[in-house]
Design an enzyme around this catalytic site. Structure first.
Site, PDB file in Angstrom:
ATOM      1  N   GLY A 115       0.773  -1.238   0.000  1.00 27.41           N
ATOM      2  CA  GLY A 115       0.000   0.000   0.000  1.00 27.41           C
ATOM      3  C   GLY A 115       0.806   1.289   0.000  1.00 27.41           C
ATOM      4  CG  PHE A 123     -12.388   0.414   0.896  1.00 22.58           C
ATOM      5  CD1 PHE A 123     -11.680  -0.245   1.890  1.00 22.58           C
ATOM      6  CD2 PHE A 123     -12.011   0.231  -0.422  1.00 22.58           C
ATOM      7  CE1 PHE A 123     -10.607  -1.065   1.577  1.00 22.58           C
ATOM      8  CE2 PHE A 123     -10.942  -0.597  -0.747  1.00 22.58           C
ATOM      9  CZ  PHE A 123     -10.247  -1.244   0.248  1.00 22.58           C
ATOM     10  CG  ASP A 147      -1.718   2.098   2.712  1.00 24.16           C
ATOM     11  OD1 ASP A 147      -1.677   1.788   3.927  1.00 24.16           O
ATOM     12  OD2 ASP A 147      -2.178   1.329   1.852  1.00 24.16           O
ATOM     13  CG  ASP A 175      -9.226   0.834   8.684  1.00 25.75           C
ATOM     14  OD1 ASP A 175     -10.040   1.497   9.337  1.00 25.75           O
ATOM     15  OD2 ASP A 175      -9.564  -0.122   7.956  1.00 25.75           O
TER      16      ASP A 175
HETATM   17  P1  IMP Z   1      -5.171  -1.390   9.777  1.00 29.96           P
HETATM   18  O1  IMP Z   1      -4.262  -2.510  10.180  1.00 29.96           O
HETATM   19  O2  IMP Z   1      -6.619  -1.722  10.035  1.00 29.96           O
HETATM   20  O3  IMP Z   1      -4.792  -0.041  10.313  1.00 29.96           O
HETATM   21  O4  IMP Z   1      -5.142  -1.342   8.224  1.00 29.96           O
HETATM   22  C1  IMP Z   1      -4.152  -0.797   7.562  1.00 29.96           C
HETATM   23  C2  IMP Z   1      -4.030  -1.427   6.194  1.00 29.96           C
HETATM   24  O5  IMP Z   1      -5.288  -1.803   5.618  1.00 29.96           O
HETATM   25  C3  IMP Z   1      -3.473  -0.361   5.309  1.00 29.96           C
HETATM   26  O6  IMP Z   1      -2.082  -0.501   5.227  1.00 29.96           O
HETATM   27  C4  IMP Z   1      -4.157  -0.596   3.989  1.00 29.96           C
HETATM   28  O7  IMP Z   1      -3.354  -1.421   3.193  1.00 29.96           O
HETATM   29  C5  IMP Z   1      -5.429  -1.328   4.307  1.00 29.96           C
HETATM   30  N1  IMP Z   1      -6.591  -0.410   4.262  1.00 29.96           N
HETATM   31  C6  IMP Z   1      -7.264   0.111   5.304  1.00 29.96           C
HETATM   32  N2  IMP Z   1      -8.249   0.926   4.898  1.00 29.96           N
HETATM   33  C7  IMP Z   1      -8.190   0.939   3.548  1.00 29.96           C
HETATM   34  C8  IMP Z   1      -8.941   1.637   2.530  1.00 29.96           C
HETATM   35  O8  IMP Z   1      -9.863   2.433   2.767  1.00 29.96           O
HETATM   36  N3  IMP Z   1      -8.572   1.378   1.247  1.00 29.96           N
HETATM   37  C9  IMP Z   1      -7.567   0.527   0.916  1.00 29.96           C
HETATM   38  N4  IMP Z   1      -6.830  -0.119   1.829  1.00 29.96           N
HETATM   39  C10 IMP Z   1      -7.138   0.085   3.144  1.00 29.96           C
HETATM   40 MG    MG Z   2      -1.365  -1.982   3.351  1.00 32.88          MG
END
Ligand code: IMP
Ligand code: MG
Length: 181
Positions: free
Chosen positions: A43, A150, A98, A101
């Site tokens: 990402g 998203f 990137d 979340d």
């Molecule tokens: P987390 O571990 O939930 O913080 O997710 C982080 C990872 O999920 C990021 O590095 C992204 O690759 C992916 N991700 C989270 N939200 C999105 C989104 O809205 N679009 C695309 N990829 C996302």
């Molecule tokens: Mg990622």
């Protein structure tokens, strides 16, 4: 590709301008320190590549593969391919992702990297989703806040597509096959 988007949220020009500000802040904090930048793939490869080219300090660069998403849903677990090509012992490390979340990816990566004896680890994300989360970690450098939806483009994908869009956008809901709730 453009026809798949409902909306462009952040233009290429806005991203470039913000990258310059982020790089400026990061350089101010990291200058004169042995610096290692670790970009989380896939990402953050595009954001990270643009960001480091604005950082006018000597640094070592590596990429780690981290994966937590299938479609538009986090699987709630994170896979980190732990194959650093550089030593981060006694170094000041900046981890670049990137989007923040749930925060699971960054906190898992940071805690794995802590076991390698860095002097300090800071984190930088292009996007910060506005949502409640249990994770304590807060990124040190943030490009833009985004609503809890998203997004794709500039490295972010939906099922491996749209990473090469030069801006951040929102897909038409009709393109999601896994969000009917
Ligand atoms: P987390 O571990 O939930 O913080 O997710 C982080 C990872 O999920 C990021 O590095 C992204 O690759 C992916 N991700 C989270 N939200 C999105 C989104 O809205 N679009 C695309 N990829 C996302
Ligand atoms: Mg990622």
């Amino acid at each position: 590709m453009e026809k798949d988007l409902a909306e462009i949220l952040i233009s290429s020009e806005q991203i470039m301008a913000r990258n310059a500000e982020l790089a400026h802040d990061i350089v101010a904090d990291f200058q004169d320190r042995p610096t290692t930048v670790i970009i989380l793939s896939n990402g953050a490869i595009i954001f990270g590549a643009d960001l480091v080219r604005q950082m006018s300090i000597p640094l070592e660069l590596d990429v780690l593969s981290a994966k937590s998403y299938t479609g538009t849903r986090s699987r709630g677990e994170v896979e980190v391919a732990q194959e650093l090509h550089v030593s981060i012992a006694d170094r000041h490390v900046l981890v670049v992702d990137d989007i923040f979340d749930s925060g699971l990816t960054l906190s898992k990566v940071v805690s794995q990297l802590q076991t390698h004896g860095p002097r300090e680890i800071r984190t930088c994300v292009l996007l910060n989703k506005q949502r409640p989360r249990e994770i304590k970690l807060q990124p040190d450098y943030i490009g833009f806040p985004v609503e809890d939806q998203f997004v794709v483009g500039y490295g972010l994908d939906y099922n491996h597509q749209y990473r090469n869009l030069p801006y951040i956008g929102v897909l038409h809901a009709r393109l999601y096959t896994d969000t009917a709730e």
